[in-house]
Write a protein that holds these residues in place. Structure first.
Motif, PDB file in Angstrom:
ATOM      1  N   GLY A 106       0.781  -1.227   0.000  1.00 24.44           N
ATOM      2  CA  GLY A 106       0.000   0.000   0.000  1.00 24.44           C
ATOM      3  C   GLY A 106       0.812   1.276   0.000  1.00 24.44           C
ATOM      4  N   TYR A 107       2.141   1.164   0.144  1.00 23.36           N
ATOM      5  CA  TYR A 107       3.010   2.342   0.201  1.00 23.36           C
ATOM      6  C   TYR A 107       3.890   2.493  -1.045  1.00 23.36           C
ATOM      7  CZ  TYR A 107       1.876   2.564   5.198  1.00 23.36           C
ATOM      8  OH  TYR A 107       1.214   2.653   6.410  1.00 23.36           O
ATOM      9  N   ARG A 108       3.743   1.641  -2.003  1.00 19.48           N
ATOM     10  CA  ARG A 108       4.670   1.639  -3.139  1.00 19.48           C
ATOM     11  C   ARG A 108       4.342   2.652  -4.217  1.00 19.48           C
ATOM     12  NH1 ARG A 108       5.111  -4.987  -3.825  1.00 19.48           N
ATOM     13  NH2 ARG A 108       5.813  -5.387  -1.662  1.00 19.48           N
ATOM     14  N   ASP A 109       3.148   3.178  -4.199  1.00 22.47           N
ATOM     15  CA  ASP A 109       2.755   4.154  -5.217  1.00 22.47           C
ATOM     16  C   ASP A 109       3.201   5.542  -4.768  1.00 22.47           C
ATOM     17  OD1 ASP A 109       1.686   5.305  -7.451  1.00 22.47           O
ATOM     18  OD2 ASP A 109      -0.380   5.308  -6.707  1.00 22.47           O
ATOM     19  N   LEU A 110       4.503   5.780  -4.826  1.00 21.40           N
ATOM     20  CA  LEU A 110       5.078   7.035  -4.355  1.00 21.40           C
ATOM     21  C   LEU A 110       4.983   8.113  -5.434  1.00 21.40           C
ATOM     22  CD1 LEU A 110       8.357   5.641  -2.746  1.00 21.40           C
ATOM     23  CD2 LEU A 110       6.193   6.156  -1.594  1.00 21.40           C
ATOM     24  N   GLU A 111       4.901   9.356  -4.991  1.00 21.91           N
ATOM     25  CA  GLU A 111       4.974  10.476  -5.923  1.00 21.91           C
ATOM     26  C   GLU A 111       6.400  11.029  -5.944  1.00 21.91           C
ATOM     27  OE1 GLU A 111       1.936  13.303  -5.097  1.00 21.91           O
ATOM     28  OE2 GLU A 111       0.291  11.881  -5.489  1.00 21.91           O
ATOM     29  N   GLU A 112       6.730  11.868  -4.976  1.00 25.43           N
ATOM     30  CA  GLU A 112       8.086  12.422  -4.907  1.00 25.43           C
ATOM     31  C   GLU A 112       8.777  11.954  -3.626  1.00 25.43           C
ATOM     32  OE1 GLU A 112       9.611  14.185  -7.098  1.00 25.43           O
ATOM     33  OE2 GLU A 112       8.107  15.149  -8.369  1.00 25.43           O
ATOM     34  N   VAL A 113       9.999  11.473  -3.767  1.00 24.47           N
ATOM     35  CA  VAL A 113      10.856  11.190  -2.618  1.00 24.47           C
ATOM     36  C   VAL A 113      11.944  12.253  -2.648  1.00 24.47           C
ATOM     37  CG1 VAL A 113      12.216   9.465  -1.405  1.00 24.47           C
ATOM     38  CG2 VAL A 113      10.362   8.736  -2.917  1.00 24.47           C
ATOM     39  N   TRP A 114      11.940  13.134  -1.649  1.00 26.20           N
ATOM     40  CA  TRP A 114      12.735  14.355  -1.725  1.00 26.20           C
ATOM     41  C   TRP A 114      14.147  14.214  -1.186  1.00 26.20           C
ATOM     42  CZ3 TRP A 114      10.994  18.134  -4.670  1.00 26.20           C
ATOM     43  CH2 TRP A 114       9.628  18.205  -4.928  1.00 26.20           C
ATOM     44  N   LYS A 115      14.343  13.394  -0.152  1.00 25.45           N
ATOM     45  CA  LYS A 115      15.644  13.325   0.483  1.00 25.45           C
ATOM     46  C   LYS A 115      15.983  11.896   0.878  1.00 25.45           C
ATOM     47  CE  LYS A 115      16.926  17.706   0.758  1.00 25.45           C
ATOM     48  NZ  LYS A 115      18.201  18.212   0.191  1.00 25.45           N
ATOM     49  N   VAL A 116      17.298  11.607   0.952  1.00 28.48           N
ATOM     50  CA  VAL A 116      17.786  10.356   1.516  1.00 28.48           C
ATOM     51  C   VAL A 116      18.960  10.694   2.428  1.00 28.48           C
ATOM     52  CG1 VAL A 116      19.222   9.921  -0.541  1.00 28.48           C
ATOM     53  CG2 VAL A 116      18.707   8.055   1.064  1.00 28.48           C
TER      54      VAL A 116
END
Length: 213
Positions: A106-116
């Protein structure tokens, strides 16, 4: 004797997007221990070894927002709809490994991942809704969700600070977010930067600048 106006200035060189073989937007820069440059670009990952530029795209051909070099072998990326790493010790070109399948379905449909960020043995990927925390074996150990949305993310002395639109400035402690002193007042103005002035941490937003130990 006439002194050149360039005396004392550092050497600079301009590279156009045609030269570095990428898009016109670059979001983050870092280097490995050999001095090679890595760039998060809207066309993928750029690599410059001092002589040649290379570009490596993601499987979904999206833009990379942030990156982290790990022991000169792995480059972790926070990207549009993607998290994972490029492995640079497997052949003439790096191999990309996605970490999306490590997330619950349920968490795999990401839009933007901004930082690592790398925080000791933990790896943290940041979106405006979630923090995904992985251990040293790239196993997901915790998901932290914001009810109102995260605004910005900052690292200071191996600690992660997160600005929440309702709770203000928070600090990640033992895989949980805790409000810092006076952090509740920082909900409206976006924190754009954080610097170290030993032994204090200082941050600034559009209308606010403050320090605390």
């Amino acid at each position: 004797m006439q002194t050149s106006p360039a005396t004392g200035l550092p050497f600079t060189r301009f590279y156009s997007s045609k030269v570095y073989k990428g898009g016109i937007q670059n979001y983050a820069f870092t280097q490995d221990s050999y001095g090679s440059l890595f760039v998060a670009n809207n066309f993928g990952l750029l690599h410059y070894d001092g002589t040649d530029w290379q570009r490596f795209g993601l499987p979904n051909s999206t833009k990379i927002r942030d990156l982290w070099v790990e022991h000169d072998e792995k480059v972790y990326v926070a990207a549009q709809g993607e998290i994972g790493y490029f492995h640079f010790q497997t052949g003439p070109e790096p191999v990309y490994h996605s970490l999306l399948d490590r997330l619950p379905e349920g968490y795999r449909d990401l839009e933007e991942v901004w930082k690592v960020f790398r925080l000791h043995e933990h790896l943290v990927f940041c979106t405006f809704d979630y923090l995904f925390i992985f251990d040293e074996h790239e196993t997901l150990i915790r998901i932290i969700e914001s009810d109102s949305g995260f605004l910005s993310f900052h690292q200071h002395q191996q600690q992660l600070y997160v600005q929440d639109s309702d709770k203000g400035l928070l600090r990640l402690e033992r895989d949980r977010l805790q409000t810092v002193p006076q952090g509740e007042s920082l909900t409206k103005n976006l924190i754009r930067g954080m610097v170290t002035i030993s032994p204090m941490c200082c941050f600034s937003s559009k209308k606010t600048a403050a320090c605390y130990s």
